[in-house]
Structures are given as C-alpha cells and as structure tokens.
Design an enzyme around this catalytic site. Structure first.
Site, PDB file in Angstrom:
ATOM      1  N   ASP A  93       4.979  -4.863   6.300  1.00 31.87           N
ATOM      2  CA  ASP A  93       5.415  -6.220   6.662  1.00 31.87           C
ATOM      3  C   ASP A  93       5.492  -7.164   5.461  1.00 31.87           C
ATOM      4  O   ASP A  93       6.430  -7.969   5.366  1.00 31.87           O
ATOM      5  CB  ASP A  93       4.538  -6.796   7.785  1.00 31.87           C
TER       6      ASP A  93
ATOM      7  N   GLY B 158       0.842  -1.208   0.000  1.00 34.66           N
ATOM      8  CA  GLY B 158       0.000   0.000   0.000  1.00 34.66           C
ATOM      9  C   GLY B 158       0.873   1.253   0.000  1.00 34.66           C
ATOM     10  O   GLY B 158       1.837   1.335   0.748  1.00 34.66           O
TER      11      GLY B 158
ATOM     12  N   ARG C 288      -5.536  -2.205   8.937  1.00 36.59           N
ATOM     13  CA  ARG C 288      -5.498  -3.672   8.755  1.00 36.59           C
ATOM     14  C   ARG C 288      -5.762  -4.381  10.083  1.00 36.59           C
ATOM     15  O   ARG C 288      -6.859  -4.255  10.604  1.00 36.59           O
ATOM     16  CB  ARG C 288      -4.167  -4.109   8.145  1.00 36.59           C
TER      17      ARG C 288
ATOM     18  N   THR D 157       4.182   2.659   5.596  1.00 39.76           N
ATOM     19  CA  THR D 157       2.783   2.196   5.656  1.00 39.76           C
ATOM     20  C   THR D 157       2.008   3.109   6.597  1.00 39.76           C
ATOM     21  O   THR D 157       2.552   3.554   7.608  1.00 39.76           O
ATOM     22  CB  THR D 157       2.660   0.742   6.159  1.00 39.76           C
TER      23      THR D 157
END
Ligand code: F6P
Length: 321
Positions: A102, A10, A171, A125
């Site tokens: 990650d 992302g 997330r 991120t």
C-alpha cells in the site's frame, strides 16, 4: 517504449520472479527495460541500469529482490519527487512499473498525479492486505514458512505439554494469522480484525489442559489491539498462573525461496502488466481475482478494505475444541 521497474517497501518472496517476467516479457514485446535500484530511492538518485534477458537468469527461485528495496523518506518530499521526475525525463522513460504494497501505491498515486508519470503496480507484500487481488506475491511463501515453524513448535509443545504464543507478521492485517492458524491447527488465533477477550482465552487454555490437550498453540498477529504476543501472554498468565513459551517468527516469514504459487502468480502478473501497457492501461495495480486479471486504480488498493474471511475463525474454534 522505455520502462523502468522497481521494488519498494518490505521485500516479498516472488518479487524476483516478477522482475524476471517484466524484463523478459518487456523485451519480448520490444520494450527497453531499466531496473531501478532500492525502490523509489534509486529513482530519486538516478541509480538504474538497463536490463537484458540474461540479467534476470537464475533468479526465479530466489527470495528477496535483486533490485534491492527501501522505504524512501526522500521520495515523500516535494524535492525528492522533483528529482525523481528529472531522472524519468533524463532517461526518457515512458512508464514505471512498481512492485510493492500500500505504501508503494500511495507513492505511485501521488507521483503520477503531481508529475504526470504513467505507472502500473504489482502487489508484492507478504501481508496480503491489498484490495484488488485475491493474493499478493509473497503471501503464500510467508504462510508456508510460518506453518513450518508452527509444526516444529507443536512437536516440542506436545512432548512437554506446553502453552506457546507464536507471533506472526501482517502489520495491521490478520491474513497470515488466519491462514497459519487454520493450517497449523492452532488452539486460538488473535487477529486485528476481531476483538480479543483475554478472560475467554485464559478460560479456554484452562479447559484445554483439563481436556487433556498436550499442546496449546496460540497464534498472535502483530497489530492486535490487545498488544503483542508478550503483552498478551503476560495478561493470560496473570489469570491462569500457567507458564508459557513464546516465539516471534518475524523476518523468517519474509525471506526464503518463493513457493510454486508465488512464482506462478508473479510470472502471470508480470506478463499481464506488460500486456496492460499495450492496452494503454496505467494508474492502477494489476491483480488476480477469481483467476481473472483485473486492474484496480491505485487509490482503491489502499482505501478499500479487502475483507478477512471471519468464518475461518469459527472453523478454527470447532476444529480445535
Ligand atoms: O509489510 C511487510 C512487513 O513484513 C509487515 O508484515 C511488517 O509489519 C513490516 O513489513 C515490517 O517492516 P520493516 O522490515 O520495515 O520493519
């Protein structure tokens, strides 16, 4: 020394500031820098170009990533990695610098283990869920964008005496929810790190209305065990019978001009990564903890869990009572 840089996963505001720092600091040190397009996919496809100082002009203030990014399925296959290794060899690249989260670091770990490629990582991120750095590039911008939206919603919620559920990204992590909840004066926050008690939430909303609170703002982090904002709102409504409004902030949090904090962090970490090459440091992510640059092995960045500060939940409870 020839280095390749890419952004993966992302996108996050501040990635461009990191690219700029890597290119300019790299050239300053005497390195040749290649920009690889669309993350690991560009590495598999050999889609790259040499960058000069001017190629990163006027990007420090731009969101997204000028290199493009992807979540590459090809790079997860043996064939894709072999292909990527051929590209590294063809351009005689000595080292890669990858900016991402990650998933990006898992890929980096596997690629370097299997194919002996030297890699350094930068945490990019909005989720802030990476062990080995206090903040990830993009988090500060995301929480400020989300906060701006929450403030606007509070204006209308208070005017019409309404209950709002606002879903934020992250997330499986509640860093965005926690920060936005505290800064936005939320009545409650539901994050994945803390069990959700729907009965207690419904009771709190009822009590708030009785107390004369005109706005009820409930922040819901995606990844919450009780479901998404809509599911939770419906469960609460089944108890309170009270109408609600709902907003999913979604990608609004991921785009936009990076804040000063994100630009500063990206510039510092970018230069620190170039500095690490000279010290023969690789196989790790460059992060900042307590204002100091530290290097964390890739594997630890995703196997170790950065702790969410749950004392903030208590503060939100007290302040919103
Ligand atoms: O990791 C950043 C992030 O924005 C998460 O907060 C979110 O869950 C995810 O990416 C969405 O990814 P995609 O845009 O690929 O659906």
């Amino acid at each position: 020394m020839r280095i390749g840089i890419l952004t993966s996963g992302g996108d996050a505001p501040g990635m461009n500031a990191a690219i700029r720092a890597l290119v300019r600091c790299g050239i300053h040190t005497g390195y040749t820098v290649y920009g690889i397009r669309d993350g690991y996919q560009g590495l598999v496809d050999g889609d790259l170009t040499e960058m000069d100082r001017r190629s990163v002009a006027n990007i420090i203030q731009r969101g997204g990533t000028i290199l493009g990014t992807s979540r590459s399925d090809d790079f997860e296959t043996e064939r894709g990695m072999e292909q990527a290794k051929k590209v590294v060899n063809k351009h005689t690249m000595d080292l890669l610098i990858v900016i991402g989260g990650d998933g990006t670091f898992r890929g980096a770990q596997e690629f370097s283990e299997k194919y002996g490629v030297k890699i350094i990582g930068l945490p990019g991120t909005i989720d802030n869920d990476i062990y080995g750095t206090d903040f990830t590039i993009g988090f500060d911008t995301a929480i400020n964008s989300a906060l701006d939206a929450v403030d606007r919603i509070r204006d209308t919620a208070a005017s019409l005496e309404r209950l709002f559920f606002i879903e934020v990204m992250g997330r499986c992590a509640g860093y965005i929810g926690l920060a936005v909840g505290l800064a936005g004066g939320a009545e409650d926050i539901l994050i994945p790190e803390k069990p959700t008690d729907i009965e207690a939430l419904a009771q709190k909303i009822r009590d708030n209305t009785k107390k004369g609170k005109r706005a009820n703002i409930i922040i819901v982090s995606e990844g919450n065990e009780a479901g998404n904002a809509f599911t939770i709102a419906e469960k609460v409504k089944a108890i309170t019978k009270e109408n609600y409004r709902l907003t999913v902030l979604s990608y609004i949090q991921r785009g936009g001009a990076p804040t000063a904090n994100d630009r500063i962090l990206a510039s510092k970490l970018g230069c620190a990564a170039i500095d690490a090459i000279g010290k023969n440091i690789f196989g790790c992510m460059v992060g900042e903890v307590d204002k100091k640059i530290i290097y964390t092995p890739f594997q630890e960045t995703y196997t170790k869990k950065k702790k969410v500060d749950l004392s903030i939940v208590k503060i939100i409870e007290i302040l919103s009572a």
